[in-house]
Design an enzyme around this catalytic site. Structure first.
Site, PDB file in Angstrom:
ATOM      1  N   MET A 127       0.823  -1.208   0.000  1.00  0.00           N
ATOM      2  CA  MET A 127       0.000   0.000   0.000  1.00  0.00           C
ATOM      3  C   MET A 127       0.862   1.265   0.000  1.00  0.00           C
ATOM      4  O   MET A 127       0.598   2.201  -0.768  1.00  0.00           O
ATOM      5  CB  MET A 127      -0.929  -0.015   1.220  1.00  0.00           C
ATOM      6  CG  MET A 127      -1.926   1.117   1.272  1.00  0.00           C
ATOM      7  SD  MET A 127      -3.192   0.872   2.552  1.00  0.00           S
ATOM      8  CE  MET A 127      -2.173   0.936   4.042  1.00  0.00           C
ATOM      9  N   ASP A 133      14.242 -11.824  -1.941  1.00  0.00           N
ATOM     10  CA  ASP A 133      13.832 -12.341  -0.640  1.00  0.00           C
ATOM     11  C   ASP A 133      14.668 -11.631   0.407  1.00  0.00           C
ATOM     12  O   ASP A 133      15.862 -11.907   0.541  1.00  0.00           O
ATOM     13  CB  ASP A 133      14.056 -13.848  -0.591  1.00  0.00           C
ATOM     14  CG  ASP A 133      13.785 -14.456   0.778  1.00  0.00           C
ATOM     15  OD1 ASP A 133      13.300 -13.732   1.683  1.00  0.00           O
ATOM     16  OD2 ASP A 133      14.079 -15.659   0.959  1.00  0.00           O
ATOM     17  N   ILE A 134      14.051 -10.702   1.150  1.00  0.00           N
ATOM     18  CA  ILE A 134      14.872  -9.903   2.064  1.00  0.00           C
ATOM     19  C   ILE A 134      15.375 -10.699   3.260  1.00  0.00           C
ATOM     20  O   ILE A 134      16.250 -10.221   3.999  1.00  0.00           O
ATOM     21  CB  ILE A 134      14.157  -8.623   2.542  1.00  0.00           C
ATOM     22  CG1 ILE A 134      12.976  -8.924   3.462  1.00  0.00           C
ATOM     23  CG2 ILE A 134      13.739  -7.763   1.357  1.00  0.00           C
ATOM     24  CD1 ILE A 134      12.439  -7.682   4.160  1.00  0.00           C
ATOM     25  N   ALA A 188       7.558  -5.613   4.885  1.00  0.00           N
ATOM     26  CA  ALA A 188       7.377  -5.985   6.286  1.00  0.00           C
ATOM     27  C   ALA A 188       6.381  -7.127   6.407  1.00  0.00           C
ATOM     28  O   ALA A 188       5.518  -7.314   5.553  1.00  0.00           O
ATOM     29  CB  ALA A 188       6.882  -4.792   7.107  1.00  0.00           C
ATOM     30  N   THR A 227       3.294  -7.813   8.374  1.00  0.00           N
ATOM     31  CA  THR A 227       2.390  -6.897   9.064  1.00  0.00           C
ATOM     32  C   THR A 227       1.141  -7.576   9.631  1.00  0.00           C
ATOM     33  O   THR A 227       0.237  -6.879  10.105  1.00  0.00           O
ATOM     34  CB  THR A 227       1.944  -5.767   8.117  1.00  0.00           C
ATOM     35  OG1 THR A 227       1.310  -6.345   6.961  1.00  0.00           O
ATOM     36  CG2 THR A 227       3.125  -4.918   7.689  1.00  0.00           C
ATOM     37  N   THR A 259       7.296   1.437  13.081  1.00  0.00           N
ATOM     38  CA  THR A 259       5.926   1.465  13.580  1.00  0.00           C
ATOM     39  C   THR A 259       5.821   1.942  15.019  1.00  0.00           C
ATOM     40  O   THR A 259       6.781   1.834  15.796  1.00  0.00           O
ATOM     41  CB  THR A 259       5.324   0.040  13.483  1.00  0.00           C
ATOM     42  OG1 THR A 259       4.025   0.012  14.083  1.00  0.00           O
ATOM     43  CG2 THR A 259       6.186  -0.966  14.229  1.00  0.00           C
ATOM     44  N   ASP A 260       4.639   2.414  15.372  1.00  0.00           N
ATOM     45  CA  ASP A 260       4.325   2.771  16.758  1.00  0.00           C
ATOM     46  C   ASP A 260       4.327   1.558  17.679  1.00  0.00           C
ATOM     47  O   ASP A 260       4.431   1.706  18.908  1.00  0.00           O
ATOM     48  CB  ASP A 260       2.947   3.437  16.815  1.00  0.00           C
ATOM     49  CG  ASP A 260       1.836   2.530  16.275  1.00  0.00           C
ATOM     50  OD1 ASP A 260       1.938   2.118  15.096  1.00  0.00           O
ATOM     51  OD2 ASP A 260       0.886   2.229  17.011  1.00  0.00           O
ATOM     52  N   TYR A 268       4.774  -8.733  16.862  1.00  0.00           N
ATOM     53  CA  TYR A 268       5.017  -7.797  15.760  1.00  0.00           C
ATOM     54  C   TYR A 268       5.890  -6.636  16.223  1.00  0.00           C
ATOM     55  O   TYR A 268       6.868  -6.280  15.569  1.00  0.00           O
ATOM     56  CB  TYR A 268       3.676  -7.289  15.236  1.00  0.00           C
ATOM     57  CG  TYR A 268       3.791  -6.149  14.242  1.00  0.00           C
ATOM     58  CD1 TYR A 268       4.350  -6.344  12.988  1.00  0.00           C
ATOM     59  CD2 TYR A 268       3.336  -4.869  14.578  1.00  0.00           C
ATOM     60  CE1 TYR A 268       4.458  -5.295  12.084  1.00  0.00           C
ATOM     61  CE2 TYR A 268       3.434  -3.828  13.684  1.00  0.00           C
ATOM     62  CZ  TYR A 268       3.998  -4.033  12.437  1.00  0.00           C
ATOM     63  OH  TYR A 268       4.113  -2.991  11.551  1.00  0.00           O
ATOM     64  N   LYS A 277       9.692  -5.590  14.893  1.00  0.00           N
ATOM     65  CA  LYS A 277       9.980  -4.280  14.299  1.00  0.00           C
ATOM     66  C   LYS A 277      11.050  -3.542  15.111  1.00  0.00           C
ATOM     67  O   LYS A 277      11.895  -2.834  14.535  1.00  0.00           O
ATOM     68  CB  LYS A 277       8.706  -3.450  14.193  1.00  0.00           C
ATOM     69  CG  LYS A 277       7.697  -3.978  13.174  1.00  0.00           C
ATOM     70  CD  LYS A 277       8.236  -3.970  11.754  1.00  0.00           C
ATOM     71  CE  LYS A 277       8.311  -2.573  11.185  1.00  0.00           C
ATOM     72  NZ  LYS A 277       8.736  -2.573   9.743  1.00  0.00           N
TER      73      LYS A 277
END
Length: 287
Positions: free
Chosen positions: A16, A41-42, A63, A65, A104-105, A128, A132
């Site tokens: 997105m 492929d990370i 990511a 997610t 991310t928060d 998650y 991160k």
């Protein structure tokens, strides 16, 4: 640096955020190389090194997610969000490219009473969030010239998101209940894309920046704004999080401060209500 005439690599280009970033960069004259799961492929350092060409900037939008599923698949989430971030950062250093990593928060506990500063202590509550946070540390431990950009409550036209879900559900059911005890900053992917570009153009120093809309809202307040934009009227009622128990804990407070951006002359994204009004027609077109 200027955007036009430079080569940007966007990892996670079909997501997105990635799709908006690619579109805006091309509109502004950049050469863009799109990489997604089909190209690299990370989780594999050699795969990343082989896929990334000479370039000026690399933005890692890739990511894991699936917040709730991560509680059961934390090793996989860590391979993508933690190890993967480090692999891309090290390739950026090898290429001599500026590196932007999206975070991310969820790296915070969500128990604050004022906006989280960029250097506030990480204290993730979920798998998650832990993965991160590991990615942030991997980037910081690399030799890359990095910008870690934390965001929250993202929505956009190119993928599933809260506004589309609320608009569809409201039209189908005629009434909705949404939690009002979780606070954050609804943020449009196009605004975040512009913010990322402005940070790079400003030659912002390596460090952590917060890329969220200004102001704050509860999910209930955001949902109410969405259904009004959709022409559904006042059909949303508030409730609390105990009504929607989920596998992964959600931060109750996801309001982020923007001091680092301001300190380098980069204006934060505008108020979430104004930005939603600008985004609504485009985002809800397919809902």
């Amino acid at each position: 640096m200027r955007v036009e005439g430079h080569t940007w690599v966007v990892v996670g280009a079909q997501g997105m955020l990635g799709r908006d970033l690619v579109e805006i960069l091309r509109d502004r004259g950049a050469t863009v190389v799109e990489l997604d799961r089909g190209e690299t492929d990370i989780t594999d350092a050699a795969s990343v090194d082989g896929a990334v060409p000479p370039c000026d900037v690399i933005v890692n939008c890739a990511a894991y997610t699936a917040v709730d599923r991560a509680e059961e698949e934390e090793p996989l989430a860590l391979a993508i969000n933690g190890d993967g971030a480090g692999h891309v950062a090290r390739v950026a250093s090898k290429r001599g490219a500026r590196f932007v990593h999206i975070s991310t928060d969820y790296v915070f506990a969500g128990n604050a009473t004022e906006p989280y500063a960029e250097l506030a202590a990480r204290a993730p509550l979920s798998a998650y969030g832990r993965t991160k946070a590991a990615g942030e540390r991997a980037v910081e431990g690399s030799a890359a010239d990095y910008l870690i950009v934390r965001t929250a409550w993202l929505y956009g036209e190119h993928g599933p998101c809260f506004p589309k879900t609320i608009a569809r559900a409201g039209a189908e059911r005629g009434s909705l209940t949404v939690v009002d005890d979780q606070l954050g900053q609804p943020t449009w992917t196009r605004d975040l894309s512009d913010f990322i570009i402005r940070l790079v153009v400003a030659d912002a120093p390596s460090g952590i920046y917060h890329g969220t809309s200004s102001g704050q809202a509860s999910w209930f307040e955001f949902a109410r704004a969405i259904v009004v934009s959709k022409g559904l009227g006042e059909i949303v009622s508030p409730t609390d999080s105990s009504s929607f128990v989920r596998p992964a804990p959600r931060p109750a407070w996801s309001v982020l401060a923007h001091g680092s951006a301001r300190s380098v002359g980069v204006e934060p994204i505008g108020d979430w209500r104004e930005r939603w009004e600008a985004a609504a027609e485009r985002v809800l077109a397919s809902s």
